[in-house]
Design a protein around this motif. Structure first.
Motif, PDB file in Angstrom:
ATOM      1  N   GLU A 103     -10.555   3.195   3.205  1.00 22.61           N
ATOM      2  CA  GLU A 103     -10.697   3.212   1.727  1.00 22.61           C
ATOM      3  C   GLU A 103     -12.128   3.040   1.342  1.00 22.61           C
ATOM      4  N   ASN A 158      -5.098   1.644  -6.710  1.00 27.47           N
ATOM      5  CA  ASN A 158      -4.213   1.121  -5.686  1.00 27.47           C
ATOM      6  C   ASN A 158      -5.300   0.714  -4.741  1.00 27.47           C
ATOM      7  N   GLY A 159      -4.844  -0.358  -3.754  1.00 25.22           N
ATOM      8  CA  GLY A 159      -5.529  -0.740  -2.551  1.00 25.22           C
ATOM      9  C   GLY A 159      -6.652  -1.635  -2.991  1.00 25.22           C
ATOM     10  N   THR A 174       2.884   1.363  -3.594  1.00 24.01           N
ATOM     11  CA  THR A 174       2.069   2.156  -4.715  1.00 24.01           C
ATOM     12  C   THR A 174       1.412   3.295  -4.511  1.00 24.01           C
ATOM     13  N   ARG A 175       0.943   3.616  -3.390  1.00 23.67           N
ATOM     14  CA  ARG A 175       0.180   4.927  -3.011  1.00 23.67           C
ATOM     15  C   ARG A 175       1.289   6.175  -3.259  1.00 23.67           C
ATOM     16  N   GLN A 179       0.936  -1.044   0.008  1.00 23.42           N
ATOM     17  CA  GLN A 179      -0.056   0.049   0.051  1.00 23.42           C
ATOM     18  C   GLN A 179       0.823   1.236   0.036  1.00 23.42           C
TER      19      GLN A 179
END
Length: 205
Positions: free
Chosen positions: A198, A111-112, A89-90, A86
């Motif tokens: 999220e 993402n996520g 990529t974020r 996480q």
């Protein structure tokens, strides 16, 4: 909508489960379990021996405890990787190139949780490859092979990987195992928190 409803239900269940984890231990817990496992690795300040669901209540064998510890360690390792994924990529870091022959790049997917569920998620064929790869790791490497000199529950060296572990003294080994255990516990709560936020942010919370 059906998938979104299922996801919301899962999030609610996760919230209830995480809240229950901080509930006080049942009064009816027998002292035999506490006495047997209060000195095990992971029973440390400020909580000490913490078993809110009573999984070790009553006459519990060492084999039962070792199985629960094995599961805890493995889940912790998975969640550490998930949390790191996480963060990476974020932060804008993705694999180079394309994920398929259609020219879809790795960074073109969200993402996520959205990468797995939603209109822009990775296609089923891609997710199937990921699941197959994890299964292969589980069968081939991420297991404790008897007779290979592994020292403790969760030791997956299996006689072919070391990274200097045998050079540590016993105190250092215990310290490093405790660090891994605590990092895994923190990562389990961390990745759960990221997933929950999220999903609830779009709902207006």
């Amino acid at each position: 909508q059906y998938i979104i409803s299922i996801m919301k239900s899962a999030i609610i269940a996760a919230l209830i489960g995480s809240a229950a984890a901080f509930a006080p231990a049942p009064v009816a817990k027998t002292t035999s379990a506490i006495n047997a496992f209060e000195d095990e690795l992971g029973a440390q300040a400020p909580l000490g021996f913490f078993d809110p669901f009573g999984l070790l209540s009553g006459d519990v064998s060492q084999e039962r405890f070792d199985r629960l510890r094995y599961v805890e360690i493995k889940h912790g390792r998975i969640c550490q990787l998930a949390f790191l994924g996480q963060v990476v990529t974020r932060g804008g870091l993705h694999l180079p190139g394309d994920i398929d022959y259609s020219g879809d790049s790795f960074d073109s997917f969200p993402n996520g949780v959205a990468a797995l569920i939603g209109p822009d998620s990775i296609p089923f064929e891609g997710q199937g490859q990921i699941i197959a790869f994890i299964g292969w790791l589980e069968i081939a490497f991420m297991r404790d092979v008897a007779g290979t000199g592994n020292e403790h529950v969760g030791d997956f060296r299996n006689g072919y990987i070391d990274f200097g572990w045998d050079d540590f003294d016993e105190e250092t080994k215990l310290q490093k195992r405790a660090i891994e255990l605590n990092n895994g516990r923190a990562a389990m709560m961390g990745i759960l928190g990221l997933m929950v936020h999220e999903e609830i942010v779009p709902l207006g919370y």
